[in-house]
Design a protein around this motif. Structure first.
Motif, PDB file in Angstrom:
ATOM      1  N   ALA A 127      -2.304  -9.218  -6.194  1.00  0.00           N
ATOM      2  CA  ALA A 127      -1.413  -9.834  -5.432  1.00  0.00           C
ATOM      3  C   ALA A 127      -1.589 -11.445  -5.239  1.00  0.00           C
ATOM      4  O   ALA A 127      -2.851 -11.563  -5.006  1.00  0.00           O
ATOM      5  N   GLY A 128      -0.522 -12.221  -5.313  1.00  0.00           N
ATOM      6  CA  GLY A 128      -0.725 -13.735  -4.957  1.00  0.00           C
ATOM      7  C   GLY A 128      -0.379 -13.716  -3.748  1.00  0.00           C
ATOM      8  O   GLY A 128       0.539 -13.469  -3.267  1.00  0.00           O
ATOM      9  N   ALA A 129      -1.279 -14.747  -2.859  1.00  0.00           N
ATOM     10  CA  ALA A 129      -0.970 -14.929  -1.720  1.00  0.00           C
ATOM     11  C   ALA A 129      -1.255 -16.390  -1.149  1.00  0.00           C
ATOM     12  O   ALA A 129      -1.868 -17.123  -2.000  1.00  0.00           O
ATOM     13  N   SER A 130      -1.174 -16.861   0.050  1.00  0.00           N
ATOM     14  CA  SER A 130      -1.699 -18.147   0.305  1.00  0.00           C
ATOM     15  C   SER A 130      -2.666 -17.598   1.692  1.00  0.00           C
ATOM     16  O   SER A 130      -2.477 -16.749   2.320  1.00  0.00           O
ATOM     17  N   THR A 131      -3.774 -18.486   1.756  1.00  0.00           N
ATOM     18  CA  THR A 131      -4.602 -18.316   2.629  1.00  0.00           C
ATOM     19  C   THR A 131      -4.066 -18.236   4.193  1.00  0.00           C
ATOM     20  O   THR A 131      -3.291 -19.423   4.338  1.00  0.00           O
ATOM     21  N   GLY A 132      -4.366 -17.332   4.859  1.00  0.00           N
ATOM     22  CA  GLY A 132      -3.773 -17.236   6.176  1.00  0.00           C
ATOM     23  C   GLY A 132      -2.801 -15.905   6.028  1.00  0.00           C
ATOM     24  O   GLY A 132      -2.364 -15.569   7.148  1.00  0.00           O
ATOM     25  N   ASP A 133      -2.313 -15.526   4.740  1.00  0.00           N
ATOM     26  CA  ASP A 133      -1.454 -14.486   4.778  1.00  0.00           C
ATOM     27  C   ASP A 133      -2.149 -13.114   5.126  1.00  0.00           C
ATOM     28  O   ASP A 133      -3.492 -13.038   5.057  1.00  0.00           O
ATOM     29  N   TYR A 134      -1.348 -11.953   5.578  1.00  0.00           N
ATOM     30  CA  TYR A 134      -1.840 -10.692   6.046  1.00  0.00           C
ATOM     31  C   TYR A 134      -1.411  -9.970   4.772  1.00  0.00           C
ATOM     32  O   TYR A 134      -0.137  -9.961   4.624  1.00  0.00           O
ATOM     33  N   LEU A 135      -2.231  -9.325   4.115  1.00  0.00           N
ATOM     34  CA  LEU A 135      -2.052  -8.273   2.886  1.00  0.00           C
ATOM     35  C   LEU A 135      -2.145  -6.841   3.326  1.00  0.00           C
ATOM     36  O   LEU A 135      -3.478  -6.597   3.798  1.00  0.00           O
ATOM     37  N   TYR A 136      -1.136  -6.089   2.994  1.00  0.00           N
ATOM     38  CA  TYR A 136      -1.304  -4.788   3.395  1.00  0.00           C
ATOM     39  C   TYR A 136      -1.010  -3.821   2.353  1.00  0.00           C
ATOM     40  O   TYR A 136      -0.210  -3.909   1.411  1.00  0.00           O
ATOM     41  N   TRP A 137      -2.002  -2.508   2.142  1.00  0.00           N
ATOM     42  CA  TRP A 137      -1.687  -1.575   1.170  1.00  0.00           C
ATOM     43  C   TRP A 137      -1.918  -0.233   1.765  1.00  0.00           C
ATOM     44  O   TRP A 137      -2.401  -0.252   2.873  1.00  0.00           O
ATOM     45  N   ALA A 138      -1.212   0.717   1.418  1.00  0.00           N
ATOM     46  CA  ALA A 138      -1.243   2.056   1.952  1.00  0.00           C
ATOM     47  C   ALA A 138      -1.862   2.912   1.006  1.00  0.00           C
ATOM     48  O   ALA A 138      -1.497   3.082  -0.425  1.00  0.00           O
ATOM     49  N   VAL A 139      -2.904   3.932   1.230  1.00  0.00           N
ATOM     50  CA  VAL A 139      -3.627   4.624   0.399  1.00  0.00           C
ATOM     51  C   VAL A 139      -3.549   5.986   0.868  1.00  0.00           C
ATOM     52  O   VAL A 139      -4.197   6.246   2.002  1.00  0.00           O
ATOM     53  N   PRO A 140      -3.351   7.185   0.153  1.00  0.00           N
ATOM     54  CA  PRO A 140      -3.334   8.587   0.873  1.00  0.00           C
ATOM     55  C   PRO A 140      -4.735   9.117   0.424  1.00  0.00           C
ATOM     56  O   PRO A 140      -5.398   8.905  -0.455  1.00  0.00           O
ATOM     57  N   VAL A 141      -5.301   9.451   1.613  1.00  0.00           N
ATOM     58  CA  VAL A 141      -6.721  10.114   1.455  1.00  0.00           C
ATOM     59  C   VAL A 141      -6.683  11.541   2.222  1.00  0.00           C
ATOM     60  O   VAL A 141      -6.222  11.955   3.186  1.00  0.00           O
ATOM     61  N   ASP A 142      -7.169  12.749   1.114  1.00  0.00           N
ATOM     62  CA  ASP A 142      -6.885  13.982   1.739  1.00  0.00           C
ATOM     63  C   ASP A 142      -8.302  14.504   2.329  1.00  0.00           C
ATOM     64  O   ASP A 142      -9.194  13.868   2.369  1.00  0.00           O
ATOM     65  N   THR A 143      -8.128  15.940   2.752  1.00  0.00           N
ATOM     66  CA  THR A 143      -9.256  16.561   3.425  1.00  0.00           C
ATOM     67  C   THR A 143     -10.495  16.561   2.427  1.00  0.00           C
ATOM     68  O   THR A 143     -10.489  16.695   1.313  1.00  0.00           O
ATOM     69  N   GLY A 144     -11.558  16.387   3.025  1.00  0.00           N
ATOM     70  CA  GLY A 144     -12.929  16.448   2.385  1.00  0.00           C
ATOM     71  C   GLY A 144     -13.120  15.354   1.416  1.00  0.00           C
ATOM     72  O   GLY A 144     -14.100  15.550   0.640  1.00  0.00           O
ATOM     73  N   GLN A 145     -12.425  14.329   1.591  1.00  0.00           N
ATOM     74  CA  GLN A 145     -12.747  13.203   0.743  1.00  0.00           C
ATOM     75  C   GLN A 145     -13.217  11.904   1.540  1.00  0.00           C
ATOM     76  O   GLN A 145     -12.961  11.750   2.602  1.00  0.00           O
TER      77      GLN A 145
END
Length: 281
Positions: free
Chosen positions: A61-79
């Motif tokens: 991702a390209g952004a500017s200093t001071g931006d908030y960057l968000y990602w969503a990751v699925p994590v399952d049982t036992g991981q």
């Protein structure tokens, strides 16, 4: 000779059983090598707009200093998940050091602690890049309501700068994000399980008690909703604690205990003839 043959057969059977159990542990996912498959080329700016990323993908991702960057990751049982981020800093002259931070939240937006990794790092004014990482605790299939144990579901990752000179705000940066997961096997398995993974928005279409159902959504809106929910799931779907290799170890231990009991009886029962002949016989 018969006893020796029986013991040898028992040992071979035990070795085969433990080899099967070891194979079950080895089949669990392992961390991908550095440089995963190409993923999304953007990041969200809030929890609601977080960009879904599958483990093993590398998002940019390209952004500017001071931006908030968000990602969503699925994590399952036992991981056990490891979140890694790299920020390439601008080449333009900067006025001082900047502190970058990587935060991880679960589906209930509770901030999760890192077991190890550099979650916060300061980049000098002449640094070309800064790298951060956070390894979470192993995800459990069930936990007490009052605890903060990680549960299966969507995990939100936020990358931002927390401290920098005011004059450096807005400078362009390039961010890379890569999540990996490793299976821990039955060592962390528990007997309970969560009714459903913590995936925000997955049940948003269900009306509450006493409310009338909303009009039928359009085909495009329905398809977009399915894509959004599917993007926040692991590639093989949620396990929800259905399987644990602890079952294999339990079965192997039971069989070995039975073989040991039979072998012990065979070695101690003797030849079947009395050791002494009574006098006068």
């Amino acid at each position: 000779m018969r006893t020796r043959t029986f013991v040898t057969a028992a040992l071979l059977a035990g070795a085969a059983l433990f080899g099967t159990a070891g194979g079950a542990v080895a089949d669990t996912p392992s961390p991908s090598a550095s440089g995963g498959a190409e993923g999304p080329t953007e990041a969200g700016t809030s929890f609601r707009t977080a960009t879904p990323v599958q483990p093993g993908q590398r998002a940019t991702a390209g952004a500017s200093t001071g931006d908030y960057l968000y990602w969503a990751v699925p994590v399952d049982t036992g991981q056990r998940a490891t979140m890694k981020a790299k920020v390439t800093l601008p080449k333009a002259a900067r006025h001082g050091s900047a502190t970058w931070q990587l935060d991880v939240y679960d589906g209930l937006r509770r901030r999760q602690a890192c077991t190890y990794g550099a979650q916060t790092r300061a980049a000098a004014a002449d640094a070309a890049s800064v790298e951060l990482s956070c390894t979470l605790r192993t995800v459990r299939s069930w936990a007490e309501q009052s605890s903060n144990d990680p549960l299966p579901g969507t995990y939100f990752v936020r990358l931002t700068v927390t401290d920098l000179p005011q004059d450096d705000l807005g400078l362009p940066v390039h961010a890379e994000f890569e999540p990996t997961v490793a299976g821990t096997g039955g060592a962390y398995a528990v007997d309970g399980k969560l009714a459903a993974p913590l995936v925000p928005g997955a049940a948003a279409a269900s009306p509450k008690d006493g409310e009338s159902a909303s009009p039928e959504p359009s085909a495009s809106a329905s398809a977009a909703g399915k894509r959004s929910v599917a993007a926040s799931e692991p590639e093989g779907g949620w396990s929800s604690g259905r399987w644990s290799d602890r079952w294999v170890w339990t079965a192997a231990g039971g069989v070995l205990a039975a073989l040991a009991g039979i072998g012990g009886y065979a070695m101690t029962r003797g030849s079947g003839r009395p050791s002494r002949v009574p006098p006068g016989v």
